[in-house]
Design an enzyme around this catalytic site. Structure first.
Site, PDB file in Angstrom:
ATOM      1  N   CYS A   1      45.375  28.527  49.231  1.00  0.00           N
ATOM      2  CA  CYS A   1      44.968  27.219  49.780  1.00  0.00           C
ATOM      3  C   CYS A   1      44.730  26.222  48.633  1.00  0.00           C
ATOM      4  O   CYS A   1      43.699  26.302  47.961  1.00  0.00           O
ATOM      5  CB  CYS A   1      43.695  27.441  50.605  1.00  0.00           C
ATOM      6  SG  CYS A   1      42.785  25.963  51.049  1.00  0.00           S
TER       7      CYS A   1
ATOM      8  N   CYS B   1      41.384  24.437  48.545  1.00  0.00           N
ATOM      9  CA  CYS B   1      40.315  25.384  48.194  1.00  0.00           C
ATOM     10  C   CYS B   1      40.197  25.491  46.676  1.00  0.00           C
ATOM     11  O   CYS B   1      39.109  25.390  46.108  1.00  0.00           O
ATOM     12  CB  CYS B   1      40.608  26.772  48.759  1.00  0.00           C
ATOM     13  SG  CYS B   1      40.728  26.879  50.556  1.00  0.00           S
TER      14      CYS B   1
END
Length: 182
Positions: A64, A67
């Site tokens: 991600c 993230c």
């Protein structure tokens, strides 16, 4: 045969509804959901045992990009305020077979991490987006939820949200300026 299929479908629907209800119960201003998960180093993280401390719970994954982008800010904030009553856990939503990737990412960070699939108790439910970060105050109340599309995790958002919850003097709060985490 139809009866078995109906029961199987009903069971799946029940699991989906329960999971949805668990995530729906994560509401800012309410008691934080239970979370008990073994950390990558073998220690157990139990959110309810953190009463008296402010806790950041970050759900993330190695695959991600948003993230990974926010992790340096989380790490710098944790390094700076861990001694002031701040705890943190990064809960990876990666699949169990990607554990080595999670460990590799976490080697450069100072805060503890765990695998979501290893959770003994997870009343947060499965995250419906990543990253998602929660701030829990010292009394166990959920005080903030950060997501990239609503309130992204930044040095400023962490400072504005978390510092007032930590046991510090107001002079310390007033003197902190963005850009001074490291």
């Amino acid at each position: 045969m139809r009866t078995r299929l109906w029961f199987a479908g009903a069971a799946v629907a029940a699991v989906i509804c329960v999971g949805g209800l668990a995530f729906a119960s994560v509401t800012v201003g309410s008691a934080a959901p239970a979370l008990v998960v073994p950390e990558l180093d073998g220690q157990t993280f139990d959110l309810s045992a953190q009463r008296g401390k402010v806790v950041i719970v970050n759900f993330w994954a190695t695959w991600c990009p948003p993230c990974r982008k926010e992790m340096p800010a989380l790490d710098a904030f944790y390094r700076r305020y861990h001694g002031n009553g701040l705890e943190m856990i990064g809960v990876s939503a990666d699949r169990p077979h990607d554990r080595s990737d999670v460990i590799k990412v976490m080697q450069s960070l100072s805060y503890p991490a765990a695998m979501l699939d290893d959770a003994k108790v997870n009343d947060f439910g499965p995250p419906n987006e990543l990253p998602v970060t929660f701030v829990v105050d010292s009394g166990g109340v959920l005080r903030a939820e950060f997501t990239p599309d609503q309130t992204p995790v930044t040095e400023k958002s962490l400072t504005d949200t978390v510092l007032p919850l930590l046991p510090q003097t107001s002079a310390t709060h007033a003197s902190l300026k963005p850009g001074t985490l490291q």
